[in-house]
Every structure is written in structure tokens, then in C-alpha cells.
Design a protein around this motif. Structure first.
Motif, PDB file in Angstrom:
ATOM      1  N   GLU A  29       5.743   2.219  -7.233  1.00 17.45           N
ATOM      2  CA  GLU A  29       6.418   2.126  -5.940  1.00 17.45           C
ATOM      3  C   GLU A  29       5.391   2.160  -4.812  1.00 17.45           C
ATOM      4  N   GLY A  30       5.570   1.256  -3.870  1.00 20.51           N
ATOM      5  CA  GLY A  30       4.652   1.204  -2.732  1.00 20.51           C
ATOM      6  C   GLY A  30       3.443   0.314  -2.938  1.00 20.51           C
ATOM      7  N   SER A  31       3.371  -0.360  -4.092  1.00 23.18           N
ATOM      8  CA  SER A  31       2.229  -1.236  -4.357  1.00 23.18           C
ATOM      9  C   SER A  31       2.155  -2.373  -3.343  1.00 23.18           C
ATOM     10  N   ASP A  32       3.323  -2.851  -2.904  1.00 19.79           N
ATOM     11  CA  ASP A  32       3.326  -3.937  -1.910  1.00 19.79           C
ATOM     12  C   ASP A  32       2.696  -3.483  -0.598  1.00 19.79           C
ATOM     13  N   ASN A  36      -0.545  -5.198   1.005  1.00 15.97           N
ATOM     14  CA  ASN A  36      -0.469  -5.711   2.374  1.00 15.97           C
ATOM     15  C   ASN A  36      -1.557  -5.115   3.256  1.00 15.97           C
ATOM     16  N   GLN A  37      -1.810  -3.823   3.103  1.00 18.13           N
ATOM     17  CA  GLN A  37      -2.840  -3.175   3.913  1.00 18.13           C
ATOM     18  C   GLN A  37      -4.222  -3.703   3.570  1.00 18.13           C
ATOM     19  N   TYR A  38      -4.471  -3.946   2.279  1.00 19.81           N
ATOM     20  CA  TYR A  38      -5.763  -4.504   1.882  1.00 19.81           C
ATOM     21  C   TYR A  38      -5.959  -5.883   2.526  1.00 19.81           C
ATOM     22  N   VAL A  39      -4.922  -6.732   2.430  1.00 15.90           N
ATOM     23  CA  VAL A  39      -5.019  -8.079   2.999  1.00 15.90           C
ATOM     24  C   VAL A  39      -5.190  -8.013   4.517  1.00 15.90           C
ATOM     25  N   TYR A  40      -4.407  -7.145   5.150  1.00 18.38           N
ATOM     26  CA  TYR A  40      -4.379  -7.071   6.608  1.00 18.38           C
ATOM     27  C   TYR A  40      -5.681  -6.510   7.175  1.00 18.38           C
ATOM     28  N   TYR A  41      -6.209  -5.451   6.545  1.00 14.15           N
ATOM     29  CA  TYR A  41      -7.368  -4.759   7.118  1.00 14.15           C
ATOM     30  C   TYR A  41      -8.716  -5.264   6.592  1.00 14.15           C
TER      31      TYR A  41
END
Length: 324
Positions: A29-32, A36-41
Motif C-alpha cells: 500500500e502506498g507504492s504509487d 510518483n515522488q521518485y518521478v516528481y522529485y
């Protein structure tokens, strides 16, 4: 047309995989959110930085492209917002979200990988996607400020827009790339390769994350609203995003002297479906979240037809309005 469908199948195939993985709960749970944070930051700032750093500043400062693309977004935004206010005069937050649904295309998560596949080896394609993403992020920041103002979370929309922009890692990565290009600095090769490798992970990770987010968004939408008919609203929003914006982009870019492949790039980028970030913003402010999720999902399905047809038309020689 098959040359367009092939990269689209790759793009949407990765998204469908993310959807299925989320549906089957194969990841924690919360993998998305982590993805997303990895891609965004990390990943997106890296690809924006390296692409712009290696693009001549003369190609980045293409005011005809910037002006035509921006004006197309602005006109669609205003038209949608005014129409929404005409139907529901007291609901300004909903009007802002609807307008964002018709203007904020997925120029980063889908646009960058699609440009790489449609125009392989063409640095200008990535630069066009980077510019379109910068312009789209600016509109997103403006709507964020509007919603915060409408809901009493800020007393200064300008300050909110300013901080939203300077704290955005994609903006910061892009500005760093522009500065390197303008300074004619050549990055030390190992450093440039490290940045490039991070950037190359952006496409598969971003597309996979979109699939996961859409799975959660649609499930929450069903739980919140049941089976409700929003066909008129969804049709209007997707018609504006997938047809009206690219049409205006074609006319305005051409009128400002943009032609050839750069015109094709601008029109295709304008024709991309709504970004999943719109749902995240709508969910955060509890404004039109369900319709945003449904608009994004339907737009992705429709774009399977509209983007190949548009690409075929642009490259067939029939789209010669500005070529005499």
C-alpha cells in the motif's frame, strides 16, 4: 498511422500494467505515492535538465512556439471556465478544475516518452515536450492558487503561484538546464550520463504510476458517487482537450511561423489527454475529483483514436493551411 499506434501501445501498455498491479494489490500500500515522488522529485527534473542543457538556447527560446502553445491553452481555459460559470455561477472552484481538465495535458508523463518514440533521436522533440510541460505546470500552479484562494487557504494568489513555481522540482530542473544551455557550458560527461540515466527512468516509472493512480481514482469515484451519468460533462471536457486545444494550437502555432515537425510536435502535445495530476489536485481540494478521474480515464481511451489520426493528418501533407 501504425507508426503512431505502436508507441501508443507501449505507453498505454505500461499504464495498463500499473493499473492491473494496483488492482491485484501486488505491491505494498502506498507504492504509487513512492513511485510518483521518485518521478516528481528526481527522474523528471533530471530528464528536463539534461534535455534543455543539451539543446541550443536558440531552440529553447522559440517565442513562436511558446506563444502559440500558451495562447491555445489560455483560450480553452477561459472558454471552459466561462461555460462552467454560466451553468453554475456560484461554483468557482469547480469551474477552475473543469478548465484545468481541458488544458493541462499529460505532456510530461505521456508526452516525453511519446515524443521519444514518434521522433527518435530528435532532441527538438524532447525540448518541445519540456517547454510544453513548463507551460502546463504554470497553469497548474495558477489553478492551485485559485483553489486555495477560493477556499480561504491563502490571502495572496500571486504569492501562492510564486512559491508553487519556485518549489516545483520540474521547474527547478528546467531552469538549471536552460541556464547551462544559455551559458554554453558542456557538462562533465560522467555527470551528464548520471543525470541522463536517472532521467531515462522517468518514462516507465511515470506511466506505471499513472496506471496505479487511475485505478485508485476510479475506485474512489465509484465508491463516492455510485454509477452516475456524467456523459455531457465528460464529453465536453474531452472534446475541448483532445480536439479544440490541438486545433487552436495548429492555427496559432502556424500563424506565428511554426511549421514542419515542430508544428506536428506542438499539436500532438496539445492533443494529449488530461494529466493524472488534475485528479490529485481535485482530490486534495475536494472539488470535482470523481469527474476528473473519469475525464482522465475516458480521455486516455479516446486518444487511442485521436492521436494516430492527428499524427497521420499532420504528416500526410493535407495539413497545409500555412504552407500556401
Amino acid at each position: 498511422m501504425l507508426t503512431t499506434l505502436s508507441p501508443l501501445f507501449v505507453v498505454f501498455g505500461i499504464m495498463v500494467t500499473g493499473f492491473i498491479v494496483q488492482k491485484a494489490r501486488l505491491l505494498p500500500e502506498g507504492s504509487d505515492n513512492v513511485l510518483n515522488q521518485y518521478v516528481y522529485y528526481i527522474a523528471f527534473p533530471a530528464i528536463m535538465m539534461i534535455v534543455l542543457a543539451e539543446t541550443p538556447i536558440e531552440e529553447i527560446a522559440n517565442w513562436g512556439f511558446i506563444g502559440g502553445y500558451s495562447l491555445a491553452m489560455t483560450l480553452v481555459y477561459l472558454l471552459t471556465g466561462l461555460l462552467s460559470l454560466g451553468l453554475q455561477p456560484k461554483d468557482k472552484p469547480l469551474a477552475a478544475i473543469r478548465a484545468l481538465n481541458t488544458t493541462f495535458g499529460n505532456t510530461s508523463f505521456i508526452g516525453i516518452p511519446l515524443m521519444m518514440m514518434l521522433f527518435p533521436g530528435d532532441q527538438l522533440a524532447l525540448a518541445a515536450a519540456a517547454l510544453a510541460s513548463l507551460l502546463s505546470v504554470t497553469v497548474f500552479a495558477i489553478v492551485l492558487a485559485q483553489l486555495a484562494l477560493f477556499q480561504g487557504q491563502t490571502d495572496s494568489a500571486l504569492k501562492t503561484v510564486f512559491f508553487a513555481l519556485i518549489q516545483n522540482p520540474i521547474i527547478l530542473g528546467s531552469l538549471a538546464g536552460v541556464a547551462i544551455s544559455a551559458s554554453h557550458i558542456e557538462l562533465y560527461r560522467p555527470v551528464a550520463e548520471i543525470i541522463r540515466q536517472f532521467g531515462m527512468t522517468s518514462s516507465p516509472c511515470a506511466l506505471f504510476a499513472i496506471g496505479m493512480v487511475l485505478c485508485k481514482a476510479n475506485q474512489e469515484g465509484r465508491n463516492a458517487a455510485g454509477i452516475q451519468s456524467r456523459l455531457a460533462e465528460l464529453a465536453m471536457l474531452n472534446l475541448s482537450k483532445l480536439l479544440l486545444q490541438p486545433l487552436l494550437a495548429y492555427l496559432l502555432l502556424g500563424a506565428l511561423g511554426i511549421s514542419g515537425q515542430l508544428l506536428q510536435m506542438g499539436v500532438i502535445l496539445a492533443a494529449l489527454p488530461t494529466a493524472a495530476s488534475v485528479y490529485l489536485l481535485a482530490h486534495r481540494f475536494n472539488v470535482g475529483a470523481t469527474s476528473s478521474a473519469q475525464t482522465i480515464s475516458l480521455g486516455i481511451v479516446i486518444s487511442f483514436a485521436t492521436i494516430p489520426l492527428l499524427h497521420h493528418w499532420l504528416g500526410s501533407g493535407t495539413a497545409s493551411f500555412f504552407n500556401g
